[in-house]
Write an enzyme that holds these catalytic residues in place. Structure first.
Site, short mmCIF file in Angstrom:
data_model
loop_
_atom_site.label_atom_id
_atom_site.label_comp_id
_atom_site.label_asym_id
_atom_site.label_seq_id
_atom_site.Cartn_x
_atom_site.Cartn_y
_atom_site.Cartn_z
N GLU A 32 18.57 -54.28 -15.40
CA GLU A 32 18.71 -55.50 -14.46
C GLU A 32 20.10 -55.50 -13.57
OE1 GLU A 32 20.12 -59.36 -13.30
OE2 GLU A 32 21.17 -57.88 -14.56
N ASP A 49 21.43 -53.56 -20.52
CA ASP A 49 22.07 -52.71 -19.70
C ASP A 49 23.25 -53.35 -19.08
OD1 ASP A 49 20.27 -54.21 -17.81
OD2 ASP A 49 20.83 -52.85 -16.30
#
Length: 381
Positions: free
Chosen positions: A136, A72
């Site tokens: 994250e 991400d």
């Protein structure tokens, strides 16, 4: 012998628009690459977040090397400010541009490529695990923690783990992380009594209480540092009243502080310290003070030893530099992994992460793969 191109894989991942919490096709791509190489893969999605677990070799093998990372990315910001397509992976003068180029699709591509080639060309007596999350950069509630929960349920175990976050401040190989400071944010609401500023005795002004508390906190020296950590820091990050009127004493105001703390403290000990100050200022001023605390992670350290020596030797062999063993910077998912097994972090130079025109030199992607490949060879050698 297969030679997986880590730069090509990085480009393919950048072209997946995986802004938190969107998967964007990144984990689908990696699952195919790893499955084709003989990894047993499982999607560990939770709470709208996509995660991937992959293992080559026997489950529960006592020599299991793990990698952790995320696909991400943060939002692109002002698209017009970019000189390249944020999801285009354009290469100019040997530099690849795109969101996630540094943080950290290149790192994931490098360790995935290293792992695939290693188990294909020189199958080890042991196992290799990759844990890759899509959460994250977000709240990190259903990312690496979900993967570790899955591993606990399935009795999967890493012996050691390397997180591929960018760790080098200036040059490839100049720093690795053997721990991280803890992070705590405290939110304060001060409630008094609204009134006319010409008659302050008829009101109860919360602003002096806020100013007094923030001054006491920010002027206090938390510590002078410890053996492996710099001094802890406390920053007042906002003070708000929302009061445009000069003839009105407001009823309420708010403030927020962020503390980055070393192993001289815990989230609980700092919370107790702040509560003591809150109680004292509240008693002195008569203002009601509410405190809400969010602990993002405790400080931790993997003491210098076999794992850090292994990584440092590989970095030295490939870059000619001895990496500084550091605990600086913000938080990372290593704060979760450290409860599972010894963990260190090593990755690229992080100068452009989260910036407009985020980029990575292509040769550094190949260099990072070479470092990870050497780590695997030496670990199982």
């Amino acid at each position: 012998m297969p030679n997986t191109d880590a730069a090509l894989l990085t480009a393919q991942l950048i072209r997946c628009p995986s802004v938190t919490p969107e998967e964007g096709g990144a984990l689908v791509l990696l699952e195919k690459v790893l499955s084709d190489a003989g990894f047993a893969c499982a999607r560990v999605d939770r709470g709208g977040v996509s995660n991937l677990f992959a293992r080559w070799g026997d489950k529960g093998h006592p020599r299991t090397f793990g990698f952790n990372g995320h696909t991400d990315v943060v939002p692109i910001g002002d698209a017009a400010a970019w000189t390249a397509n944020p999801f285009g992976a354009e290469i100019r003068d040997g530099i690849m541009f795109g969101r996630g180029a540094t943080d950290m699709k290149s790192g994931v591509a490098a360790f995935a490529a290293a792992a695939v080639d290693f188990v294909t060309n020189t199958p080890p007596d042991g196992a290799v695990i990759l844990t890759i999350t899509g959460d994250e950069e977000g709240d990190a509630i259903d990312g690496t923690t979900a993967l570790l929960d899955y591993m606990d349920r399935e009795r999967e175990k890493m012996s050691v783990c390397l997180v591929g976050e960018p760790t080098c401040p200036n040059e490839m190989g100049d720093m690795m992380k053997i721990g991280r400071r803890g992070s705590l944010t405290a939110y304060f609401t001060f409630t008094g009594v609204q009134g006319h500023s010409a008659y302050p005795h008829r009101a109860k002004n919360p602003l002096p209480a806020m100013a007094r508390l923030m001054d006491r906190m920010s002027s206090h020296v938390l510590d002078e540092g410890t053996a492996h950590f710099d001094a802890s820091t406390l920053a007042v990050v906002t003070m708000d009243t929302g009061n445009p009127a000069t003839n009105v004493i407001p009823a309420e105001c708010r403030a927020t502080v962020n503390i980055r703390f070393n192993d001289a403290h815990s989230g609980a000990s700092l919370t107790d310290w702040m509560q003591g100050l809150v109680d004292a200022v509240g008693a002195d001023t008569g203002v009601e003070i509410d405190m809400q605390v969010k602990i993002s992670g405790e400080s931790f350290i993997t003491p210098p030893g076999p794992l850090s020596d292994l990584v440092a030797a590989s970095v030295r062999a490939e870059t000619g530099r001895d990496p500084e063993l550091s605990t600086s910077g913000g938080t990372s998912d290593a704060r979760f992994v450290q409860h599972h097994c010894p963990v260190v972090e090593f990755g690229l130079v992080g100068k452009t992460m989260h910036k407009v025109d985020e980029n990575v030199p292509v040769d550094q992607i190949h260099q990072l793969k070479a470092i990870y490949s050497r780590i695997l060879r030496d670990y199982f050698g």
